[in-house]
Design an enzyme around this catalytic site. Structure first.
Site, PDB file in Angstrom:
ATOM      1  CE  LYS A 547      37.977  26.525  34.849  1.00  0.00           C
ATOM      2  NZ  LYS A 547      36.680  27.425  36.672  1.00  0.00           N
ATOM      3  NE  ARG A 548      31.429  33.469  29.329  1.00  0.00           N
ATOM      4  CZ  ARG A 548      30.484  34.521  29.054  1.00  0.00           C
ATOM      5  NH1 ARG A 548      28.894  33.986  29.149  1.00  0.00           N
ATOM      6  NH2 ARG A 548      30.874  35.253  28.650  1.00  0.00           N
ATOM      7  CE  LYS A 659      28.234  24.757  40.368  1.00  0.00           C
ATOM      8  NZ  LYS A 659      28.202  25.552  38.791  1.00  0.00           N
TER       9      LYS A 659
END
Ligand code: NBG
Length: 808
Positions: A547-548, A659
């Site tokens: 993720k970021r 996800k």
């Protein structure tokens, strides 16, 4: 299923002629890139034919159109996805084999358009997919950045940003629509003239640029609906090439005008949250809003004439976060200045048409612009904002208790700034958060004054993801197994994944779930070997945080855990560690020092651990560079532990959690964002939850009784040790120590509660990984996660938007 090719033979015939006509060469002499381009051209032309049918159907039925305005659309590669959605993926793959080509090889030539930062942009792309699947006449409206988000390279452990030239080979999916270009004016001054006893305003002396649209088809699963994504590029209005300057040898000056216009759509700002205030960003926001609205209204006019009162009946405009906040005032401007409606009528139409989603509670991400900058760049839009604000303040109910504070909190113009979040709320009939907890926090804290005034506007829409892209397409091995078990209905209706529950007691099926996971781990290990030159063991647990990078997402907590396990293993070789590969990936905004230092720390720890034979049997650390949709599709299917460890209350939703869950990973997380819904759906016994809850975080912060130095002193052997290692030479060999992280943590008094949650986090990880040895039960939990994940399909989310917000 509306398949675009009847048979392999038909496909081959069309394809061969596409290849030869495009390349001008006999098929045998064509390169893979020729073959790739011809394949996309063929599929795109088929898609456009369906688009024409869709358009006719929508028009004939007088269907309401939904426009999703978003400054980011992180669409990823399209070819494989569209073949799947048209139901011809296997047919095309086989035909290509017979022609001596290979679908997967060709697909590698597709660029991965980096037109988004992270979750917000990817959500917009998933929504396009689901709108098309649901048969909604839904269109994306965004920006076509010449360069995508930067490409991340790692040098000596540190992130380096290089240009992402995604258009270098052209982009075969798009069609440039010069005929639909829109002139956009910046600057100038407002002039009012009296016409039939009424003041009419226009702006003179503007600096104009041309917004040119590019259309990209959006193919819905089933092949019956093809919508479009329209992205805008900024160009000079006319070729004002300065020939005199050129002849005098001043080439830069000759092109200056073009360069200035093109700068507006040159880059995507690399912040997913925070750091705004740049003039160019404001220009981007106005450009895609004004150009997009102009084309929305053209379409409306062509179908319904000038009866603007019908607009909310036939058009919904959804604003994705505050970046398109100017939709409200710009629509008012057009209705009043160009269509000559009265204010009240225009206002009624505007607020009934527009809706808004908030994506973060981080105060630094709620955009604010200095009035001085704003009014100079967009004088007429500013006047309208000023008038909206004046009327809002004038109508404010001053009989309520504490009205002054409430007005101060909800005002649009305050302290010399335009507050875009407040503008968005005031111009919208609906305001939603993106997970239950997030919406609760908006109502109770961030937007509590608005909630008190207009509770009926507020609603929750928990995010979702395209299960077709992130399960069916990304994880073909598992998808085949699922289809074998429950049929293929789940592609259309993700709730059918629940049928997998019937297999949770089936030992041989669980065995195969494990085999599918292993195949994906082998696939990822090969990618890691290629990209990073690192060998990782597919028999180890794949523990994944992708993720970021952001302080609140707490990648730091994760690497502290790795450091602690390493220290303890070195101190005591009998300390049991389930063999694990710790996988990280993600970009940091280029100006965000703390996030970039965290990346460097992870790579420095990796460098030490991966080269230490004393621990290599049980641990490896892997940072996969340049996280993007295409490699995400390799990572999610291989994950076994999904790290969702944000400080509770901070992550609006998260979508990688969904996800990963869908791909059978077990969530190791805090009660934050959509993790809460994950736990509710799959049961706490099938995830691993740790740490403070959001109310406990609030309470701790309010108590003023959290002290970083106490935490440090109370646990010298483990936490204290890890903190010391930031500044000693344990991990400094690669490119220096981590004093700035140390300072941020200790001087900032552990703002994100990394130290506070450290002990419970590491304990949770140990318990979770120890349960891995019971493979059967692990696979059962993995399958249960997949079976429980159908609700997270963005099809469900989009149906809720359709029914409860858009009325489409
Ligand atoms: C992000 C949140 C995520 C959320 C996505 C999509 C911004 C401003 N917000 O938690 O941080 O999943 O939006 O809603 O990028």
């Amino acid at each position: 299923m509306n398949a675009i090719f009847e048979s392999k033979e038909e496909f081959k015939e069309l394809y061969l002629s596409s290849v030869t006509s495009l390349s001008g060469k006999p098929f045998e002499n064509t390169s893979d890139i020729d073959r790739f381009q011809a394949l996309v051209k063929l599929v795109a032309s088929k898609a456009r034919a369906v688009q024409t049918d869709t358009e006719k159907r929508v028009h004939d039925a007088g269907q309401k159109r939904v426009y999703y305005f978003s400054i980011e659309f992180l669409i990823g590669r399209l070819l494989d996805n569209y073949l799947l959605n048209f139901g011809v993926r296997d047919l095309v793959a086989e035909a290509l084999e017979e022609l001596g080509s290979n679908l997967e090889t060709l697909e590698e030539y597709e660029s991965d358009p980096a037109l988004g930062n992270g979750g917000l942009g990817r959500l917009a792309a998933c929504f396009l997919d689901s709108m098309a699947h649901e048969g909604i006449a839904g269109y994306g409206n965004g920006m076509r950045y010449r360069y995508g988000l930067f490409k991340q390279e790692i040098e000596n452990g540190a992130q380096h940003e290089t240009t992402d030239d995604w258009l270098v080979h052209g982009y075969p999916w798009e069609v440039r629509r010069q005929d639909k270009a829109v002139r956009i004016g910046f600057g100038g001054h407002v002039v009012g003239v009296e016409e039939n006893g009424r003041m009419v305003y226009h702006t003179e002396g503007t600096d104009d640029v041309l917004a040119v649209p590019y259309d990209i088809p959006v193919v819905g699963f089933g092949g019956n609906t093809v919508n479009k994504l329209r992205v805008w590029s900024a160009e000079p209005v006319e070729e004002e090439f300065d020939l005199d300057a050129f002849n005098a040898g001043d080439y830069a000056k000759a092109q200056a005008h073009r360069a200035e216009a093109e700068a507006i759509s040159a880059i995507l700002y690399p912040n997913d949250a925070g750091e705004h205030g740049r003039l160019l960003r404001l220009k981007q926001e106005y450009l895609f809003v004004a150009a997009g609205l102009s084309s929305v209204l053209d379409t409306f006019r062509s179908e319904h004439g000038n009866d603007w009162r019908l607009l909310p009946e036939y058009v919904a405009i959804h604003t994705n976060d505050t970046h398109p906040a100017m939709c409200g005032p710009e629509l008012m401007r057009v209705l009043i200045d160009e269509e000559h409606l009265e204010w009240d009528e225009a206002w009624d139409i505007t607020t009934k048409t527009i809706s808004y989603t908030n994506h973060t509670i981080l105060p630094e991400a709620l955009e604010k612009w200095p009035i001085s900058t704003f009014s100079k760049l967009l004088p007429r839009v500013y006047q309208i904002i000023d008038e909206i604000s004046r009327r809002y303040n004038a109508a404010f109910d001053r009989t309520q208790d504490g009205w002054q504070e409430r007005l101060r909190q909800t005002a649009i113009l305050w302290d010399g700034e335009v507050r875009m979040a407040n503008l968005s709320v005031i111009c919208s009939h609906s305001v939603n958060g993106v997970a239950k907890l997030h919406t609760d926090i908006l109502e109770r804290e961030t937007l509590k004054d608005f909630y008190a005034l207009t509770p009926q506007k507020f609603n929750n829409k928990t995010n979702g993801i395209s299960h077709r892209r992130f399960l069916a397409e990304a994880n073909p091995t598992y998808a085949r197994l699922i289809t074998e078990a429950i049929g293929e209905g789940w592609l259309d209706d993700a709730s059918e994944l629940a049928k997998l529950e019937a297999f949770e007691g089936d030992a041989s099926f669980l065995e195969r779930v494990g085999e599918a996971k292993r195949a994906n781990k082998v696939r990822l290990a090969a990618y890691v070997q290629r990209e990073c030159g690192l060998t990782i063991d597919p028999n180890s647990i794949f523990d994944v945080q992708v993720k970021r990078f952001h302080a609140y997402k707490r990648q730091l907590l994760n690497i502290f855990k790795v450091m602690d396990i390493y220290n303890r293993r070195l101190a005591d070789p009998n300390f049991r560690v389930a063999p694990t590969t710790f996988i990280f990936s993600g970009k940091a905004a280029s100006s965000y020092t703390f996030a970039k230092e965290t990346i460097r720390l992870i790579n420095s720890v990796a460098d030490v651990i991966n080269n230490d034979p004393r621990v290599n049997e049980v641990m490896k650390v892997c940072f996969i560079p340049n996280f993007r949709v295409s490699n995400a599709q390799l990572i999610y299917p291989a994950a076994e532990i999904s790290e969702q460890i944000s400080t509770a209350g901070m992550e609006a939703s998260g979508t990688s959690n969904m996800k990963l869950m869908m791909n059978g990973a077990i969530t190791l997380g805090t009660m934050d964002g959509a993790n809460i819904e994950i736990v509710n759906l799959a049961g706490a016994e099938n995830e691993k939850i740790f740490g403070l809850t959001a109310p406990e975080v609030d309470e701790l912060r309010a108590s003023g009784m959290h002290f970083a130095w106490d935490m440090y002193n109370n646990d010298p052997a483990r936490l204290g040790r890890v903190i010391d290692e930031l500044t000693d030479d344990t991990f400094s060999a690669l490119s220096g120590d981590f004093e700035s992280i140390f300072n941020e943590l200790m001087n900032g008094n552990d703002h994100d509660l990394v130290m506070k949650d450290f002990a419970s986090y590491v304990a949770a990880w140990e318990e979770l990984t120890q349960s891995y040895s019971d493979h059967m039960d692990w696979n059962r939990r993995a399958l249960h996660n997949t079976a429980s994940s159908g609700w997270f399909s963005s099809d469900r989310t989009i149906r809720e938007y359709r029914d409860e917000i858009w009325g489409a």
